[in-house]
Design an enzyme around this catalytic site. Sequence first.
Site, PDB file in Angstrom:
ATOM      1  N   GLU A  93       0.750  -1.221   0.000  1.00  0.00           N
ATOM      2  CA  GLU A  93      -0.176  -0.160  -0.103  1.00  0.00           C
ATOM      3  C   GLU A  93       0.946   1.122  -0.107  1.00  0.00           C
ATOM      4  O   GLU A  93       2.057   1.198   0.629  1.00  0.00           O
ATOM      5  CB  GLU A  93      -0.900   0.068   1.146  1.00  0.00           C
ATOM      6  CG  GLU A  93      -1.948  -0.966   1.160  1.00  0.00           C
ATOM      7  CD  GLU A  93      -2.957  -1.083   2.307  1.00  0.00           C
ATOM      8  OE1 GLU A  93      -4.205  -1.636   2.056  1.00  0.00           O
ATOM      9  OE2 GLU A  93      -2.388  -1.128   3.320  1.00  0.00           O
ATOM     10  N   CYS A 141       3.659   8.653   0.916  1.00  0.00           N
ATOM     11  CA  CYS A 141       4.373   7.561   1.857  1.00  0.00           C
ATOM     12  C   CYS A 141       4.466   6.406   1.048  1.00  0.00           C
ATOM     13  O   CYS A 141       3.413   5.638   0.776  1.00  0.00           O
ATOM     14  CB  CYS A 141       3.235   7.590   2.795  1.00  0.00           C
ATOM     15  SG  CYS A 141       3.398   6.452   4.372  1.00  0.00           S
ATOM     16  N   CYS A 178       6.378  -6.230   7.840  1.00  0.00           N
ATOM     17  CA  CYS A 178       7.589  -6.005   8.867  1.00  0.00           C
ATOM     18  C   CYS A 178       7.908  -7.145   9.715  1.00  0.00           C
ATOM     19  O   CYS A 178       6.948  -7.674  10.111  1.00  0.00           O
ATOM     20  CB  CYS A 178       7.285  -4.710   9.431  1.00  0.00           C
ATOM     21  SG  CYS A 178       8.582  -4.096  10.227  1.00  0.00           S
ATOM     22  N   CYS A 228       6.019  -4.209  16.316  1.00  0.00           N
ATOM     23  CA  CYS A 228       5.582  -3.185  17.369  1.00  0.00           C
ATOM     24  C   CYS A 228       4.300  -3.394  17.598  1.00  0.00           C
ATOM     25  O   CYS A 228       3.555  -3.691  17.089  1.00  0.00           O
ATOM     26  CB  CYS A 228       5.815  -1.870  16.789  1.00  0.00           C
ATOM     27  SG  CYS A 228       7.541  -1.436  16.280  1.00  0.00           S
ATOM     28  N   CYS A 235       1.201  -1.650  16.148  1.00  0.00           N
ATOM     29  CA  CYS A 235       1.291  -1.437  14.359  1.00  0.00           C
ATOM     30  C   CYS A 235       0.587  -2.618  13.875  1.00  0.00           C
ATOM     31  O   CYS A 235       1.115  -3.727  14.225  1.00  0.00           O
ATOM     32  CB  CYS A 235       2.613  -1.254  14.055  1.00  0.00           C
ATOM     33  SG  CYS A 235       3.061  -1.002  12.403  1.00  0.00           S
ATOM     34  N   GLY A 283       7.204  -1.480   6.661  1.00  0.00           N
ATOM     35  CA  GLY A 283       8.342  -1.912   6.496  1.00  0.00           C
ATOM     36  C   GLY A 283       9.417  -1.218   7.393  1.00  0.00           C
ATOM     37  O   GLY A 283       9.102   0.047   7.516  1.00  0.00           O
ATOM     38  N   GLU A 284      10.587  -1.739   7.488  1.00  0.00           N
ATOM     39  CA  GLU A 284      11.684  -1.007   8.278  1.00  0.00           C
ATOM     40  C   GLU A 284      12.588  -0.662   7.255  1.00  0.00           C
ATOM     41  O   GLU A 284      13.440  -1.434   6.829  1.00  0.00           O
ATOM     42  CB  GLU A 284      12.229  -1.909   9.268  1.00  0.00           C
ATOM     43  CG  GLU A 284      13.344  -1.361  10.017  1.00  0.00           C
ATOM     44  CD  GLU A 284      13.472   0.143  10.437  1.00  0.00           C
ATOM     45  OE1 GLU A 284      12.681   0.601  11.491  1.00  0.00           O
ATOM     46  OE2 GLU A 284      14.317   0.885   9.917  1.00  0.00           O
ATOM     47  N   ASN A 305      -3.915   5.425  15.752  1.00  0.00           N
ATOM     48  CA  ASN A 305      -4.985   4.884  14.753  1.00  0.00           C
ATOM     49  C   ASN A 305      -5.219   3.392  14.967  1.00  0.00           C
ATOM     50  O   ASN A 305      -4.526   2.579  14.886  1.00  0.00           O
ATOM     51  CB  ASN A 305      -4.400   5.344  13.341  1.00  0.00           C
ATOM     52  CG  ASN A 305      -4.085   6.660  13.051  1.00  0.00           C
ATOM     53  OD1 ASN A 305      -5.215   7.383  12.966  1.00  0.00           O
ATOM     54  ND2 ASN A 305      -3.053   7.031  12.591  1.00  0.00           N
ATOM     55  N   CYS A 363      -1.241   6.351   9.779  1.00  0.00           N
ATOM     56  CA  CYS A 363       0.170   5.550  10.020  1.00  0.00           C
ATOM     57  C   CYS A 363      -0.270   4.413  10.847  1.00  0.00           C
ATOM     58  O   CYS A 363      -1.079   4.175  11.587  1.00  0.00           O
ATOM     59  CB  CYS A 363       0.709   6.563  11.186  1.00  0.00           C
ATOM     60  SG  CYS A 363       1.270   8.109  10.617  1.00  0.00           S
TER      61      CYS A 363
HETATM   62  N1  SAH Z   1       9.076   1.043  10.232  1.00  0.00           N
HETATM   63  C1  SAH Z   1       9.325   2.444  10.370  1.00  0.00           C
HETATM   64  C2  SAH Z   1       8.613   2.926   9.254  1.00  0.00           C
HETATM   65  C3  SAH Z   1       7.059   2.758   9.145  1.00  0.00           C
HETATM   66  S1  SAH Z   1       5.926   3.268  10.532  1.00  0.00           S
HETATM   67  C4  SAH Z   1       9.072   2.939  11.703  1.00  0.00           C
HETATM   68  O1  SAH Z   1       8.476   2.102  12.560  1.00  0.00           O
HETATM   69  O2  SAH Z   1       9.539   4.196  11.912  1.00  0.00           O
HETATM   70  C5  SAH Z   1       5.693   4.787  10.309  1.00  0.00           C
HETATM   71  C6  SAH Z   1       5.256   5.555  11.568  1.00  0.00           C
HETATM   72  O3  SAH Z   1       3.903   5.311  12.235  1.00  0.00           O
HETATM   73  C7  SAH Z   1       5.999   4.928  12.815  1.00  0.00           C
HETATM   74  O4  SAH Z   1       6.402   6.240  13.617  1.00  0.00           O
HETATM   75  C8  SAH Z   1       5.192   4.191  13.419  1.00  0.00           C
HETATM   76  O5  SAH Z   1       5.637   4.201  14.797  1.00  0.00           O
HETATM   77  C9  SAH Z   1       3.967   4.698  13.461  1.00  0.00           C
HETATM   78  N2  SAH Z   1       2.740   3.931  13.538  1.00  0.00           N
HETATM   79  C10 SAH Z   1       2.783   2.448  13.470  1.00  0.00           C
HETATM   80  N3  SAH Z   1       1.462   2.304  13.763  1.00  0.00           N
HETATM   81  C11 SAH Z   1       0.726   3.019  14.443  1.00  0.00           C
HETATM   82  C12 SAH Z   1      -0.874   3.499  14.733  1.00  0.00           C
HETATM   83  N4  SAH Z   1      -1.631   2.307  14.850  1.00  0.00           N
HETATM   84  N5  SAH Z   1      -1.095   4.687  14.856  1.00  0.00           N
HETATM   85  C13 SAH Z   1      -0.303   5.632  14.623  1.00  0.00           C
HETATM   86  N6  SAH Z   1       1.010   5.642  14.369  1.00  0.00           N
HETATM   87  C14 SAH Z   1       1.408   4.379  14.173  1.00  0.00           C
HETATM   88 FE1  SF4 Z   2       7.219  -1.322  13.918  1.00  0.00          FE
HETATM   89 FE2  SF4 Z   2       7.614   0.399  11.823  1.00  0.00          FE
HETATM   90 FE3  SF4 Z   2       7.851  -2.256  11.687  1.00  0.00          FE
HETATM   91 FE4  SF4 Z   2       5.352  -1.043  12.271  1.00  0.00          FE
HETATM   92  S1  SF4 Z   2       6.244  -0.971  10.236  1.00  0.00           S
HETATM   93  S2  SF4 Z   2       6.030  -2.904  12.983  1.00  0.00           S
HETATM   94  S3  SF4 Z   2       6.231   0.642  13.542  1.00  0.00           S
HETATM   95  S4  SF4 Z   2       9.123  -0.952  12.706  1.00  0.00           S
END
Ligand code: SAH
Ligand code: SF4
Length: 394
Positions: A103, A116, A123, A127, A130, A188-189, A319, A362
């Site tokens: 996406e 974005c 990933c 987390c 997420c 993804g990271e 979110n 996000c």
């Molecule tokens: N993996 C990378 C980049 C993608 S996530 C990272 O973690 O930084 C992009 C952003 O969205 C990150 O700051 C992540 O912590 C945040 N994010 C993930 N899940 C979320 C959620 N459910 N609500 C709000 N922000 C979220």
């Molecule tokens: Fe964590 Fe970013 Fe991966 Fe989501 S996309 S699991 S926030 S590292």
Amino acid sequence: MPVKPSLVGMTRQELRDSLAALDIPARELRMRVGQLWHWIYLRGARDFDVMTTIGKGLRARLAEAYTLARPEVITEQVSRDGTRKWLMRMPSTSPFDKGAEIECVYIPEVDRGTLCVSSQVGCTLNCSFCHTGTQKLVRNLTSAEIVAQVMVARDRLGDWPDENPPEGAFVPSDGGRFVTNIVLMGMGEPLYNFDHVKAAMDVVCDNEGLGIGRRRITLSTSGVVPMIARAGEEIGCMLAISLHAVRDDLRDVLVPLNKKYPIATLLEACRTYPGVSNAKRITFEYVMLKGVNDSEADARALVRLLKGIPAKINLIPFNPWPGSQYECSDWETIERFSQIVFDAGYASPVRTPRGRDILAACGQLKSETEKLRARARLMLESGIGAEGMFSAAE
Ligand code: SAH
Ligand code: SF4
């Protein structure tokens, strides 16, 4: 029959190799790469026939061996606020690969348009707040697949010379391009896929093509400390850190990678980030989770922690997604938190959620295939025959 490869998304070196495979003389290669580059990345060509600076004979040979295909857009959703989310299917890479689904989200504002972009399918980092981290299927995207997301966005927005945006679309109205900024904040990271991300950003930043400035690219990481300096040196992009907690015991739960690279080592990498300055600040992302990390004491600790680092703080309202175990903090709590941050000298802290109605915000990204699979699993568990569902999903 082997599928014809697409030239779209390729680096200069990959284009060179593709031309060399057609026995183009070595002395012509540089010029030919320049021509293809211009047509693909400056003009958005979708057909070899429009490439009038290339002779008909070579055009025909190119068309025989290659395509200018983009990933297929499976769905396009447009939010009430103008945010667009595309679900794309990447071309299959082998007979066993059905084509990864990812996406990509476009967030228009009056004076900029931010895309974005995803760096991986799924990933590996899990987390706890997420959605992407719950997806089982994970693979790195190739650099071409990362670039292709930008190409699709520009196609869909009519963001090429002599094209127009779709009727009624919200795009920046300042006379510039519609995609002006890139955030590597999709699935993804990005620092776990460094080489491909770097190669892709080289293509995207090239001034003879897509021409997006390096300072208009922000790479967000959950904190892969050993790779952070390289992002600054080799990509030259802006950095965002998904901090989310001010104590290691809590960050260990929210961002499990913290067990490997705790807060102190992460912040040390930020202090020494190449190019960091007051004009080039690091963004710290902080997701607001009700009763978890949103107290006034947390806000004060956050400010103390970041002292001495040229920083911006982005408070992200959580979110929710189906099955998530957290709730978003109340607005009053977010306001109190942001006031403390503001009083400490940090501007514009709360990020308004965009595209919530289409699950484009996000951390809500998760491809359709995976949702279907999950549904199929549920059906299986509840005793309903799931073969039909699986074949629909695969
Ligand atoms: N993996 C990378 C980049 C993608 S996530 C990272 O973690 O930084 C992009 C952003 O969205 C990150 O700051 C992540 O912590 C945040 N994010 C993930 N899940 C979320 C959620 N459910 N609500 C709000 N922000 C979220
Ligand atoms: Fe964590 Fe970013 Fe991966 Fe989501 S996309 S699991 S926030 S590292």
